[in-house]
Design a protein around this motif. Structure first.
Motif, short mmCIF file in Angstrom:
data_model
loop_
_atom_site.label_atom_id
_atom_site.label_comp_id
_atom_site.label_asym_id
_atom_site.label_seq_id
_atom_site.Cartn_x
_atom_site.Cartn_y
_atom_site.Cartn_z
N LYS A 132 9.58 6.20 3.70
CA LYS A 132 8.33 6.95 3.85
C LYS A 132 7.79 6.79 5.27
CE LYS A 132 7.64 6.24 -1.03
NZ LYS A 132 6.81 6.38 -2.19
N THR A 133 7.47 7.91 5.87
CA THR A 133 6.92 7.86 7.23
C THR A 133 5.44 8.21 7.20
OG1 THR A 133 7.43 10.18 7.66
CG2 THR A 133 9.13 8.58 8.24
N GLU A 134 4.74 7.74 8.21
CA GLU A 134 3.29 7.87 8.24
C GLU A 134 2.83 9.33 8.29
OE1 GLU A 134 5.09 5.82 10.05
OE2 GLU A 134 4.21 3.81 10.05
N GLU A 135 3.73 10.23 8.70
CA GLU A 135 3.34 11.65 8.79
C GLU A 135 3.32 12.32 7.42
OE1 GLU A 135 5.98 10.47 10.74
OE2 GLU A 135 4.50 10.04 12.31
N MET A 136 3.92 11.68 6.42
CA MET A 136 3.98 12.32 5.11
C MET A 136 2.59 12.46 4.50
SD MET A 136 7.26 10.47 3.40
CE MET A 136 8.92 10.88 3.94
N ALA A 137 2.40 13.58 3.79
CA ALA A 137 1.10 13.80 3.15
C ALA A 137 0.92 12.80 2.01
CB ALA A 137 1.03 15.22 2.61
N PRO A 138 -0.22 12.10 1.96
CA PRO A 138 -0.45 11.15 0.87
C PRO A 138 -0.56 11.87 -0.47
CG PRO A 138 -2.12 10.95 2.61
CD PRO A 138 -1.33 12.18 2.90
N ARG A 139 -0.05 11.21 -1.50
CA ARG A 139 -0.16 11.76 -2.86
C ARG A 139 -0.53 10.64 -3.82
NH1 ARG A 139 5.63 14.73 -3.66
NH2 ARG A 139 5.46 16.37 -2.10
N PRO A 140 -1.73 10.12 -3.70
CA PRO A 140 -2.11 8.96 -4.52
C PRO A 140 -2.01 9.26 -6.01
CG PRO A 140 -4.02 9.92 -3.41
CD PRO A 140 -2.83 10.60 -2.83
N LYS A 141 -1.56 8.25 -6.78
CA LYS A 141 -1.37 8.43 -8.22
C LYS A 141 -2.31 7.57 -9.06
CE LYS A 141 2.80 8.77 -9.95
NZ LYS A 141 4.20 8.36 -10.29
N SER A 142 -3.17 6.81 -8.41
CA SER A 142 -4.06 5.91 -9.16
C SER A 142 -5.36 5.77 -8.39
CB SER A 142 -3.41 4.53 -9.29
OG SER A 142 -3.23 3.95 -8.01
N PRO A 143 -6.44 5.35 -9.08
CA PRO A 143 -7.69 5.10 -8.37
C PRO A 143 -7.49 4.13 -7.20
CG PRO A 143 -8.09 5.10 -10.72
CD PRO A 143 -6.60 5.20 -10.55
N TYR A 144 -6.69 3.08 -7.43
CA TYR A 144 -6.46 2.09 -6.36
C TYR A 144 -5.88 2.78 -5.12
CZ TYR A 144 -4.22 -1.68 -3.79
OH TYR A 144 -3.80 -2.53 -2.79
N ALA A 145 -4.92 3.64 -5.32
CA ALA A 145 -4.28 4.34 -4.18
C ALA A 145 -5.30 5.22 -3.46
CB ALA A 145 -3.09 5.16 -4.68
N VAL A 146 -6.14 5.90 -4.23
CA VAL A 146 -7.18 6.74 -3.63
C VAL A 146 -8.14 5.87 -2.81
CG1 VAL A 146 -9.19 8.20 -4.11
CG2 VAL A 146 -7.10 8.53 -5.41
N GLN A 147 -8.53 4.75 -3.41
CA GLN A 147 -9.50 3.87 -2.73
C GLN A 147 -8.96 3.37 -1.40
OE1 GLN A 147 -9.85 1.03 -5.88
NE2 GLN A 147 -10.85 2.51 -7.25
N LYS A 148 -7.69 2.97 -1.40
CA LYS A 148 -7.10 2.46 -0.16
C LYS A 148 -6.97 3.58 0.87
CE LYS A 148 -6.68 -1.92 -0.48
NZ LYS A 148 -7.17 -2.82 0.57
N LEU A 149 -6.69 4.78 0.37
CA LEU A 149 -6.58 5.94 1.27
C LEU A 149 -7.94 6.28 1.88
CD1 LEU A 149 -4.61 8.09 2.31
CD2 LEU A 149 -5.16 9.45 0.28
N ILE A 150 -8.98 6.20 1.07
CA ILE A 150 -10.33 6.43 1.61
C ILE A 150 -10.64 5.38 2.68
CG2 ILE A 150 -12.80 6.38 1.06
CD1 ILE A 150 -12.09 7.55 -1.70
N GLY A 151 -10.28 4.15 2.40
CA GLY A 151 -10.54 3.07 3.36
C GLY A 151 -9.86 3.33 4.69
N GLU A 152 -8.62 3.75 4.63
CA GLU A 152 -7.92 3.98 5.91
C GLU A 152 -8.45 5.21 6.63
OE1 GLU A 152 -3.73 6.21 5.20
OE2 GLU A 152 -3.76 4.19 4.42
N ASN A 153 -8.86 6.23 5.86
CA ASN A 153 -9.47 7.40 6.50
C ASN A 153 -10.77 7.01 7.19
OD1 ASN A 153 -7.47 9.26 5.90
ND2 ASN A 153 -8.39 9.87 3.97
N TYR A 154 -11.54 6.18 6.52
CA TYR A 154 -12.77 5.69 7.15
C TYR A 154 -12.44 4.89 8.42
CZ TYR A 154 -16.78 6.92 4.23
OH TYR A 154 -17.81 7.58 3.62
N ALA A 155 -11.43 4.06 8.33
CA ALA A 155 -11.07 3.25 9.50
C ALA A 155 -10.72 4.15 10.69
CB ALA A 155 -9.90 2.33 9.16
N THR A 156 -9.97 5.20 10.41
CA THR A 156 -9.58 6.12 11.48
C THR A 156 -10.79 6.85 12.05
OG1 THR A 156 -7.46 6.40 10.37
CG2 THR A 156 -8.03 8.08 11.98
#
Ligand code: UD2
Length: 322
Positions: A132-156
């Protein structure tokens, strides 16, 4: 002399990172933890060399005080686990999303130089292509995955909007000493360790052919420190923090049996909801921009981890047969 704050510093990865930071001459290390999933015993032996603040990251004012005068904040505090987030999404949302926002906001206000954020490989979900490369579109499958994705988007966004230097490391199934095997939400390797030492059968969810990029915690701690030292041009981005390999759960259990000289068959149960099927990191970007250089093979990591569990777990040993 650098001042480091490690949120979640009494947790599994955090407490290993704390030990790594303490190897730097003159480093001052502050642990922020509310002992929800972290444990005092994880930092007991280094307690005299660190400052510990019992702070819940859901409380903004406390977080702000905790990060004051920090050069680098390693934000590892989280409620992990995919199944835990499915069964009970509110606490993990509050900690992983609101808590992360608090940390980023407090670090901006207090002019912290850099924040290293613990993201998760779960953000990818199932992809057609591996690694998996960082350019791939995220496809979260669980609340935890969504939460971590939100966190990294906020960080950016905190980097682009407010100039806070952030680096997100997407952790890939980290394992090693001090990972708590005591809950159904524990990482699979910690559960395997406990079962192996007790000579019991583990339960594998599904056919055991799902794969993970199991990454030894020392390699992750090393990468966290490199991310803190990387040039500013590396900030505002997301990096895979994996080892670069992938192994099936069946292979991991078989390797453990080999190391231990046992032949305990696994039990198999139903698939676990929200599970990603395959996971493997492309480590090119982390190597190139952060100097990532993982040192531990799966087998070496398993050997070291097993040694630690053997010394630490108080499991009743069954009587030797014959
Ligand atoms: C996810 C993330 C990981 C990290 C972690 C934090 C992926 C690919 N990885 O790990 O990066 O953020 O969440 O919690 O999303 N299993 C068994 N028997 C058991 C326990 C687990 O078979 O007793 C299986 C489980 O169904 C899964 C695999 O082992 O297929 C790994 O599970 P895990 O809970 O250790 O970690 P995982 O992959 O959810």
């Amino acid at each position: 002399m650098s001042r480091y704050v490690v949120t979640g510093g009494a947790g599994f990865i955090g407490s290993n990172l704390v030990r790594s930071l303490l190897r730097e001459p003159g480093a001052r290390v502050v642990v922020v933890d509310n002992y929800l999933t972290g444990k005092p015993e994880n930092i007991h032996e280094v307690r005299d060399g660190i400052e510990v603040l019992e702070v819940d990251i859901r409380d903004y004012d406390d977080v702000r005080r905790a990060v004051r005068h920090a050069d680098v904040v390693y934000h590892l505090a989280a409620i992990p686990s995919v199944p835990r987030s499915i069964e009970n999404p509110v606490p993990s949302h509050e900690v992983n999303v609101n808590g992360t926002f608090n940390v980023l906001r407090a670090c901006t206000e207090e002019r912290v130089r850099r924040v290293i954020f613990a993201g998760s490989s779960s953000a990818y979900g199932d992809t057609d292509v591996l690694p998996k490369t960082e350019e791939m579109a995220p496809r979260p499958k669980s609340p935890y995955a969504v939460q971590k994705l939100i966190g990294e988007n906020y960080a950016t966004v905190f980097y682009s909007c407010y100039g806070l230097e952030t680096v997100t490391l997407r952790f890939f199934n980290v394992f090693g000493p001090r990972q708590d095997p005591g809950s159904p939400y524990s990482g699979v390797i910690s559960i395997f360790m406990k079962k192996l030492i007790a000579r019991e059968q583990p339960t594998i969810f599904g056919d055991g052919m799902q794969t993970r990029d199991f990454t030894y915690v020392e390699d992750v701690a090393g990468l966290c420190r490199r991310a803190a030292a990387a040039p500013r041009s590396a900030c505002g981005r997301v990096y895979n923090a994996g080892n670069g390999n992938r192994y099936t759960l069946n292979e991991v259990w078989e390797t453990l049996n080999q190391i231990e000289g046992t032949n305990i068959p696994a039990r198999y149960g139903p698939d676990r909801g929200g599970d990603v099927r395959d996971s493997q990191a492309d480590t090119t970007a982390a190597r190139k921009y952060l100097g990532h250089d993982p040192q531990y093979s799966l087998e070496e990591g398993l050997r070291r981890t097993l040694e630690w569990y053997r010394a630490s777990l108080t499991v009743e040993q069954p009587a030797l047969a014959g």
